[in-house]
Design an enzyme around this catalytic site. Structure first.
Site, PDB file in Angstrom:
ATOM      1  N   GLY A 191      39.690  87.462  52.593  1.00 40.40           N
ATOM      2  CA  GLY A 191      41.140  87.701  52.660  1.00 40.40           C
ATOM      3  C   GLY A 191      41.796  86.775  53.652  1.00 40.40           C
ATOM      4  N   ASN A 192      43.024  87.073  54.002  1.00 39.76           N
ATOM      5  CA  ASN A 192      43.725  86.282  55.010  1.00 39.76           C
ATOM      6  C   ASN A 192      44.626  87.205  55.824  1.00 39.76           C
ATOM      7  OD1 ASN A 192      46.493  86.293  53.760  1.00 39.76           O
ATOM      8  ND2 ASN A 192      45.316  85.377  52.086  1.00 39.76           N
TER       9      ASN A 192
END
Ligand SMILES: Cc1cc2nc3c(=O)[nH]c(=O)nc-3n(C[C@H](O)[C@H](O)[C@H](O)COP(=O)(O)O)c2cc1C
Length: 400
Positions: free
Chosen positions: A208-209
């Site tokens: 993810g980020n």
């Protein structure tokens, strides 16, 4: 400075009790509020509540305190009129210019921005009479906040629910901040992507980020306040739905692409504020990946994700559609931004510098908006909604 004067019109829907919370939001943030309920609204919440919470007398008809001419004064003095909930009946009376109670008189005399937050059963909302009344009010410059989808009175579920009062308050705050100008995105459909995609490795893990979605949500709120129909494609953002926006939840980049392309088919503008993963794991393990004693972990093979911004820019779903991208850069911010703008083929690119403690999750942002026409619009450090406002200014100018 005088407190901004807000008229809170309340009509006779089951959601009238939620207007108490909206009233509190206004009074606690320094607004002076006159509540003007309809006679039907008082079947749901009594005059004593409105009067005590607002600190002002409450009347439904034009015949109280006639020496003060309240049927014209209340509207004339207002900086904002918001009707929440707005019943089908009140929308009809407003659209036809009736003046048969204090609220409709106030709506005719007000020259300030007017916001309606309709709430009713889905059948009433979808009825051609209500549709026409809503369009009439929009055409005349009012901001109509689309109802939310959810539980209605009784056991029914559908579109027609009053959005969260805190979010109606946010929309009103933005309308009030713009002052008495026409909603310049009225009649426009805008699509916004927000948040950060998650690319699953196994049932419990993902790549993810750090994107929180706050910038995309600020864009959505600001667009609603400027009269747009808003589709918000939201990737994993843990934020309340902006009032009036149609929120489409997605998880991965592939899901985000599908949702954006579907919504973009009739959109006037597409703003891609989500942080979309460039790569996804090549293999999805259907069971949780386990540690194996004495063995190093397997490397993770990655596949390229589709480049959604380039695709939306290249295949415009309709002529004149405006496409806006966001570039989060950690170094060589402007040079990388210019190269990205050319590569992607979008009309505007918002370039901002990100880092572990910058931009992501914060309430503020600082950016430069690069235009394909060579323009550069610096946006000083400030709330994400200020940047959103500048993006919509640039989009609205190009749409005109
Ligand atoms: C329990 C109950 C709930 C109601 N809820 C709504 C509603 O959510 N939306 C609506 O448009 N009308 C609703 N109505 C109907 C309105 O109260 C009715 O149309 C009334 O004439 C509205 O008057 P007003 O627009 O002057 O407030 C409801 C009626 C009852 C009895």
């Amino acid at each position: 400075m005088d407190k901004p004067k807000v008229v809170l019109g309340v009509s006779g829907g089951i959601a009238a009790y939620k207007a108490c919370e909206l009233l509190r939001r206004f009074t606690e943030s320094g607004h002076e509020v006159r509540v003007v309920p309809t006679a039907s609204a008082l079947h749901f919440v009594g005059a004593a509540t409105w009067s005590a919470l607002s600190g002002h007398p409450v009347a439904t008809e034009v015949w109280d305190d006639v020496h003060e001419v309240p049927h014209v004064r209340i509207g004339q003095r207002a900086d904002l009129v918001v009707v929440a909930p707005a019943t089908a009946d009140t929308l009809a009376r407003a659209a036809h210019g009736l003046a048969d109670d204090l609220l409709t008189n106030t709506l005719l005399t007000a020259r300030c921005p007017v916001v309606f937050a309709p709430a009713m059963h889905t059948e009433m909302w979808e009825h051609p009479a209500t549709r026409e009344n809503v369009e009439t009010l929009r055409r005349r410059g009012a901001v109509l906040i689309e109802p939310a989808v959810g539980r209605l009175t009784g056991a029914d579920t559908g579109k027609g629910r009053l959005p969260d009062p805190g979010e109606i308050f946010e929309a009103c705050r933005l309308v009030l901040a713009r002052g008495p100008v026409a909603p310049d995105l009225a009649g426009r459909h805008v699509v916004i992507s927000a948040g950060g995609t998650r690319e699953p490795l196994d049932p419990v893990r993902f790549l993810g980020n750090r994107s929180s979605g706050k910038q995309g949500y600020a864009l959505a709120r600001t667009a609603v306040a400027r009269g747009a129909r808003v589709t918000l494609v939201s990737a994993n953002a843990a934020l309340p739905d902006p009032a009036g926006a149609d929120v489409v939840p997605v998880g991965t980049a592939v899901e985000l692409r599908e949702a954006v392309l579907r919504a973009a088919a009739d959109a006037d503008a597409v703003v891609m504020a989500a942080a979309v993963a460039d790569f996804r794991p090549a293999v999805y393990a259907t069971g949780k990946i386990k540690k194996k004693d004495g063995q190093e972990p397997e490397p993770i093979a990655l596949l390229r994700n589709p480049d959604i911004l380039a695709e939306v820019s290249a295949d415009r779903a309709r002529p004149g559609q405006i496409v806006v991208g966001f570039a989060a850069e950690t170094d060589e911010v402007l040079a990388n931004g210019r190269a990205k703008l050319r590569r992607k083929g979008c009309d505007l690119l918002v370039v901002n510098e990100v880092g572990e403690h910058r931009t992501f999750g914060s309430e503020e942002n600082e950016a430069v908006v690069l235009g394909a026409d060579g323009t550069e619009t610096p946006v000083p450090h400030g709330p994400k909604e200020d940047l959103a406002g500048i993006v919509w200014d640039l989009v609205a100018r190009r749409l005109r």
